[in-house]
Enzyme design. Sequence first.
Site, PDB file in Angstrom:
ATOM      1  N   ASP A  89       0.808  -1.223   0.000  1.00 24.90           N
ATOM      2  CA  ASP A  89       0.000   0.000   0.000  1.00 24.90           C
ATOM      3  C   ASP A  89       0.840   1.271   0.000  1.00 24.90           C
ATOM      4  OD1 ASP A  89       0.981  -0.425   2.547  1.00 24.90           O
ATOM      5  OD2 ASP A  89      -0.955  -0.765   3.478  1.00 24.90           O
TER       6      ASP A  89
ATOM      7  N   ASN B  14      -7.554  -2.696  14.047  1.00 23.81           N
ATOM      8  CA  ASN B  14      -8.936  -3.041  13.698  1.00 23.81           C
ATOM      9  C   ASN B  14      -8.990  -4.256  12.775  1.00 23.81           C
ATOM     10  OD1 ASN B  14      -7.956  -2.037  11.340  1.00 23.81           O
ATOM     11  ND2 ASN B  14      -9.443  -0.378  11.121  1.00 23.81           N
TER      12      ASN B  14
ATOM     13  N   GLU C  56      -9.513  -1.793   5.121  1.00 20.76           N
ATOM     14  CA  GLU C  56     -10.195  -1.519   6.387  1.00 20.76           C
ATOM     15  C   GLU C  56     -11.455  -2.376   6.513  1.00 20.76           C
ATOM     16  OE1 GLU C  56      -8.571   0.113   8.417  1.00 20.76           O
ATOM     17  OE2 GLU C  56      -7.946   2.098   7.759  1.00 20.76           O
TER      18      GLU C  56
ATOM     19  N   HIS D  52      -7.128  -4.642   9.985  1.00 17.78           N
ATOM     20  CA  HIS D  52      -6.853  -4.418   8.570  1.00 17.78           C
ATOM     21  C   HIS D  52      -5.563  -5.096   8.125  1.00 17.78           C
ATOM     22  CE1 HIS D  52      -4.695  -0.256   9.306  1.00 17.78           C
ATOM     23  NE2 HIS D  52      -3.781  -1.187   9.140  1.00 17.78           N
TER      24      HIS D  52
HETATM   25  C1  GLP Z   1      -0.206   0.109   8.680  1.00 15.97           C
HETATM   26  C2  GLP Z   1      -0.066  -0.642   7.329  1.00 15.97           C
HETATM   27  C3  GLP Z   1      -0.286  -2.113   7.525  1.00 15.97           C
HETATM   28  C4  GLP Z   1       0.333  -2.521   8.841  1.00 15.97           C
HETATM   29  C5  GLP Z   1      -0.478  -1.942   9.949  1.00 15.97           C
HETATM   30  C6  GLP Z   1       0.095  -2.175  11.327  1.00 15.97           C
HETATM   31  O1  GLP Z   1      -0.917   1.248   8.635  1.00 15.97           O
HETATM   32  N1  GLP Z   1      -0.842  -0.167   6.264  1.00 15.97           N
HETATM   33  O2  GLP Z   1       0.254  -2.823   6.424  1.00 15.97           O
HETATM   34  O3  GLP Z   1       0.332  -3.910   8.970  1.00 15.97           O
HETATM   35  O4  GLP Z   1      -0.839  -0.622   9.706  1.00 15.97           O
HETATM   36  O5  GLP Z   1       1.130  -1.283  11.650  1.00 15.97           O
HETATM   37  P1  GLP Z   1       2.130  -1.519  12.828  1.00 15.97           P
HETATM   38  O6  GLP Z   1       3.039  -2.613  12.406  1.00 15.97           O
HETATM   39  O7  GLP Z   1       2.852  -0.201  12.971  1.00 15.97           O
HETATM   40  O8  GLP Z   1       1.327  -1.876  14.018  1.00 15.97           O
END
Ligand code: GLP
Length: 243
Positions: free
Chosen positions: A67, A136, A143, A138
Amino acid sequence: MKIIKCHNYQEMCLCAAGIISEEIISCPSALLGLATGSTPVGIYKELVRRFNKGELDFSRIRTVNLDEYVGISPENPQSYRFFMDNNLFNLVNIDKANTHIPDGMETDPHKACRDYDEILDREGKTDIQLLGIGRNGHIGFNEPSDSFYPRTSCVKLAKSTIEANSRFFENSGHMPEQAYTMGFYDIINAKKIILAAYGKGKAEILNRALTGPITPQVPASILQLHPNLTVCLDEQAAALTTA
Ligand code: GLP
């Protein structure tokens, strides 16, 4: 589904990096599906360490990322392109032309998504897909919603995601409220998936994702259907998992 419960974050990173390393060694032109966020930082560090020891060669490796924020340039330190360059690509012998991330600067969402789908179609199935999980549930930036959208889409970020990620934007302006994300078809199409998570903030959602009903309201729950899923967790993230 194989769940590996590690003692701490560092051990979790060694575990996930070990699986990715095996892939790189057994298939030198592997297509890696890569993730951003805080979770994979230590995983990439370990891959770089192995590269510096001469254990890994990225010269023929290809990558596709999950992404990118909309409206953010690759030079912006909060862009996922910047993250990938600085945490992995600039530190190993990968050919940047073989690394792909949705174009956050493309203002036409339809074009941005179709262009990325074309890249995904051209590159084919990922040999291994690394995933983190949002609070959440995702994956990528898919989402919670009413359907599992199959291909790349432009999503409006959930309030909880904006809350969770805006800390990174404190010194670099307003956090984007939209992102381009790979869809569920392309994620699930991977030959192998590693889901990595650490910390108690992920414990509850992980249990729902791994043992609850498969529903787009908990996007990561679709991973239950994947035939080759490895979940690498630290003790805190694994605390509530009954899987
Ligand atoms: C981000 C990314 C995800 C990631 C998630 C968790 O915003 N888009 O690919 O897995 O949120 O992030 P973190 O590893 O900082 O908890």
